[in-house]
Design a protein around this motif. Structure first.
Motif, PDB file in Angstrom:
ATOM      1  N   ALA A  64      19.463  35.287  58.136  1.00 28.08           N
ATOM      2  CA  ALA A  64      18.168  35.935  57.957  1.00 28.08           C
ATOM      3  C   ALA A  64      18.295  37.407  57.587  1.00 28.08           C
ATOM      4  N   GLY A  65      19.454  38.011  57.845  1.00 24.09           N
ATOM      5  CA  GLY A  65      19.643  39.425  57.549  1.00 24.09           C
ATOM      6  C   GLY A  65      20.515  40.115  58.574  1.00 24.09           C
ATOM      7  N   LEU A  66      20.228  41.393  58.828  1.00 28.11           N
ATOM      8  CA  LEU A  66      21.012  42.215  59.740  1.00 28.11           C
ATOM      9  C   LEU A  66      20.190  42.501  61.000  1.00 28.11           C
ATOM     10  N   HIS A  67      20.779  42.218  62.147  1.00 25.72           N
ATOM     11  CA  HIS A  67      20.088  42.413  63.421  1.00 25.72           C
ATOM     12  C   HIS A  67      20.683  43.641  64.108  1.00 25.72           C
ATOM     13  N   PRO A  68      19.934  44.738  64.185  1.00 27.50           N
ATOM     14  CA  PRO A  68      20.510  46.000  64.678  1.00 27.50           C
ATOM     15  C   PRO A  68      20.934  45.940  66.140  1.00 27.50           C
ATOM     16  N   LEU A  69      22.022  46.630  66.421  1.00 25.93           N
ATOM     17  CA  LEU A  69      22.436  46.913  67.790  1.00 25.93           C
ATOM     18  C   LEU A  69      21.604  48.080  68.314  1.00 25.93           C
ATOM     19  N   PRO A  70      21.633  48.344  69.611  1.00 24.68           N
ATOM     20  CA  PRO A  70      20.921  49.515  70.128  1.00 24.68           C
ATOM     21  C   PRO A  70      21.356  50.790  69.421  1.00 24.68           C
ATOM     22  N   SER A  71      20.439  51.715  69.273  1.00 18.43           N
ATOM     23  CA  SER A  71      20.718  52.977  68.587  1.00 18.43           C
ATOM     24  C   SER A  71      21.925  53.677  69.202  1.00 18.43           C
ATOM     25  N   GLY A  72      22.829  54.131  68.340  1.00 18.63           N
ATOM     26  CA  GLY A  72      24.003  54.860  68.799  1.00 18.63           C
ATOM     27  C   GLY A  72      25.210  53.996  69.090  1.00 18.63           C
ATOM     28  N   VAL A  73      25.054  52.679  69.085  1.00 16.22           N
ATOM     29  CA  VAL A  73      26.173  51.768  69.327  1.00 16.22           C
ATOM     30  C   VAL A  73      26.808  51.406  67.991  1.00 16.22           C
ATOM     31  N   SER A  74      28.107  51.641  67.865  1.00 19.51           N
ATOM     32  CA  SER A  74      28.827  51.351  66.623  1.00 19.51           C
ATOM     33  C   SER A  74      29.653  50.080  66.771  1.00 19.51           C
ATOM     34  N   VAL A  75      30.107  49.562  65.649  1.00 21.86           N
ATOM     35  CA  VAL A  75      30.995  48.397  65.679  1.00 21.86           C
ATOM     36  C   VAL A  75      32.304  48.754  66.378  1.00 21.86           C
ATOM     37  N   LEU A  76      32.797  49.976  66.174  1.00 19.27           N
ATOM     38  CA  LEU A  76      34.009  50.394  66.884  1.00 19.27           C
ATOM     39  C   LEU A  76      33.782  50.384  68.392  1.00 19.27           C
ATOM     40  N   ASP A  77      32.591  50.781  68.837  1.00 28.77           N
ATOM     41  CA  ASP A  77      32.271  50.703  70.262  1.00 28.77           C
ATOM     42  C   ASP A  77      32.397  49.274  70.763  1.00 28.77           C
ATOM     43  N   LEU A  78      31.888  48.315  69.991  1.00 26.99           N
ATOM     44  CA  LEU A  78      31.964  46.911  70.388  1.00 26.99           C
ATOM     45  C   LEU A  78      33.412  46.440  70.452  1.00 26.99           C
ATOM     46  N   VAL A  79      34.203  46.833  69.457  1.00 22.70           N
ATOM     47  CA  VAL A  79      35.618  46.437  69.451  1.00 22.70           C
ATOM     48  C   VAL A  79      36.306  46.955  70.711  1.00 22.70           C
ATOM     49  N   CYS A  80      36.057  48.204  71.051  1.00 19.41           N
ATOM     50  CA  CYS A  80      36.706  48.800  72.225  1.00 19.41           C
ATOM     51  C   CYS A  80      36.221  48.168  73.528  1.00 19.41           C
ATOM     52  N   SER A  81      35.036  47.576  73.512  1.00 22.73           N
ATOM     53  CA  SER A  81      34.517  46.935  74.725  1.00 22.73           C
ATOM     54  C   SER A  81      35.136  45.571  74.974  1.00 22.73           C
ATOM     55  N   GLY A  82      35.807  45.013  73.961  1.00 22.24           N
ATOM     56  CA  GLY A  82      36.414  43.692  74.091  1.00 22.24           C
ATOM     57  C   GLY A  82      35.530  42.616  73.491  1.00 22.24           C
ATOM     58  N   LEU A  83      36.161  41.525  73.055  1.00 19.14           N
ATOM     59  CA  LEU A  83      35.422  40.477  72.351  1.00 19.14           C
ATOM     60  C   LEU A  83      34.329  39.831  73.199  1.00 19.14           C
ATOM     61  N   PRO A  84      34.572  39.478  74.472  1.00 19.12           N
ATOM     62  CA  PRO A  84      33.490  38.852  75.252  1.00 19.12           C
ATOM     63  C   PRO A  84      32.241  39.729  75.342  1.00 19.12           C
ATOM     64  N   ALA A  85      32.444  41.024  75.621  1.00 13.37           N
ATOM     65  CA  ALA A  85      31.299  41.930  75.713  1.00 13.37           C
ATOM     66  C   ALA A  85      30.633  42.109  74.354  1.00 13.37           C
ATOM     67  N   ALA A  86      31.435  42.138  73.283  1.00 15.30           N
ATOM     68  CA  ALA A  86      30.878  42.287  71.941  1.00 15.30           C
ATOM     69  C   ALA A  86      30.032  41.073  71.561  1.00 15.30           C
ATOM     70  N   LEU A  87      30.505  39.885  71.889  1.00 12.08           N
ATOM     71  CA  LEU A  87      29.740  38.677  71.580  1.00 12.08           C
ATOM     72  C   LEU A  87      28.431  38.644  72.366  1.00 12.08           C
ATOM     73  N   GLU A  88      28.473  39.116  73.596  1.00 14.24           N
ATOM     74  CA  GLU A  88      27.245  39.175  74.400  1.00 14.24           C
ATOM     75  C   GLU A  88      26.247  40.154  73.788  1.00 14.24           C
ATOM     76  N   ALA A  89      26.742  41.330  73.364  1.00 15.80           N
ATOM     77  CA  ALA A  89      25.870  42.313  72.731  1.00 15.80           C
ATOM     78  C   ALA A  89      25.327  41.779  71.411  1.00 15.80           C
ATOM     79  N   GLY A  90      26.180  41.061  70.672  1.00 17.90           N
ATOM     80  CA  GLY A  90      25.732  40.482  69.419  1.00 17.90           C
ATOM     81  C   GLY A  90      24.664  39.426  69.608  1.00 17.90           C
ATOM     82  N   SER A  91      24.819  38.610  70.636  1.00 20.97           N
ATOM     83  CA  SER A  91      23.814  37.581  70.918  1.00 20.97           C
ATOM     84  C   SER A  91      22.467  38.203  71.256  1.00 20.97           C
ATOM     85  N   SER A  92      22.499  39.317  71.996  1.00 16.91           N
ATOM     86  CA  SER A  92      21.255  40.022  72.320  1.00 16.91           C
ATOM     87  C   SER A  92      20.600  40.581  71.057  1.00 16.91           C
TER      88      SER A  92
END
Length: 314
Positions: free
Chosen positions: A16-44
């Motif tokens: 459908a397109g691009l679903h934004p993460l919360p303001s100020g959260v970068s993809v590098l932030d997600l990588v550093c948080s680990g894959l499980p946490a990144a997938l959870e943030a992505g699902s949200s």
């Protein structure tokens, strides 16, 4: 899951397109948080309304702390070595360990950005690669302990004339490689590509590159000499790799770059302004960059002959 960065935001890619993460959260932030946490943030993020993909300018999926690039394809070494230094074959040292160089993280460009010809170059080239993103800090890792967050397409743009000159000094590549490195179009998490893993542990992804919509090269990623886990383990020997580090596979064979074709006697021209280079990797996506004119700079000043003076005049 696919994570993307665009001018003004970052988020998850869906049909459908691009679903934004919360303001100020970068993809590098997600990588550093680990894959499980990144997938959870992505699902949200997927629960929110999408931004149309066509309405944004995609950037590189992340801003990497470091970028290493390997030469992991034997066929590429065979062809390109002949075109760079005039010597055919593969040096026996290549088989002993996966070789890499550090390239310029400040030169990373987006998947659809224009790419200028480097100053002074008349033999500009592309290089079709896949890059991994390290998922967790580690040192002196065994391959089985390596954490790979995901993968993206990498085009290691190369000024072959500058590269050939500087490598005769015994160092490099340096200026021949640091004008631009395309990453994109997004970062695909490692679990998405597991169905492509073959019995030997390699990812058997189809790789293709075209220039001005004419197919130039095609290969399988599984023709690498080492799997990605071995590349990360080697990079970590006696030092550290960090979450977010980018490691390129090196250029694939069978037309993965023009220099390989030159080394095999094919009469194909170098890239010039107006050429469009498109790369597609199965399971990841497509990047497409147009070559444009670069900055016109004066020639580099040659070194003066050494004077051999040992003391100042008093």
């Amino acid at each position: 899951m696919r994570f993307a960065t665009w001018a003004g935001g970052a988020g998850v890619v869906s049909d459908a397109g691009l679903h934004p993460l919360p303001s100020g959260v970068s993809v590098l932030d997600l990588v550093c948080s680990g894959l499980p946490a990144a997938l959870e943030a992505g699902s949200s993020a997927l629960a929110g309304p999408p931004v149309p993909l066509a309405s944004v300018r995609l950037l590189a999926p992340l801003t990497p702390p470091t970028v290493r690039d390997y030469v992991a394809f034997e066929e590429h070494v065979e062809g390109v070595r002949k075109s760079i230094d005039g010597v055919g074959g593969v040096p026996p040292e290549w088989y002993r360990a996966p070789t890499f160089y550090f390239t310029n993280p400040y030169a990373v460009v987006g998947p659809f950005d224009d790419v200028p010809v480097p100053p002074g170059s008349e033999r500009f080239d592309f290089e079709l690669e896949v890059a991994l993103v390290v998922g967790r800090d580690g040192t002196s890792l065994a391959p089985g302990d390596v954490d790979i967050f995901g993968y993206t397409i990498m085009n290691d743009w190369s000024a072959r004339d500058l590269q050939a000159r500087e490598m005769k000094v015994g160092l490099g590549p340096a200026k021949g490689k640091d004008s631009a490195t395309t990453l994109g179009p997004w970062l695909v998490t490692a679990d998405e590509l597991e169905p492509y893993r073959d019995a030997d542990g390699f990812l058997a992804l189809d790789l293709r590159v075209s220039v001005n919509d004419t197919l130039v090269g095609q290969d399988l990623l599984s023709n690498m000499g080492w799997p990605f886990e071995e590349l990360v383990a080697y990079a970590s020997r006696g030092t550290w790799v960090r979450a977010g580090d980018v490691l390129g596979s090196g250029t694939c064979g069978n037309g993965g770059c023009l220099a390989e074709l030159w080394g095999r006697g094919h009469d194909v021209p170098p890239l010039v302004p107006g050429d469009v280079v498109e790369m597609t990797v199965e399971g990841i996506g497509t990047i497409r960059n147009r070559v444009v004119s670069g900055v016109d700079l004066p020639p580099v000043q040659a070194a003066r002959p050494r004077p051999r003076i040992r003391r100042r005049d008093v």
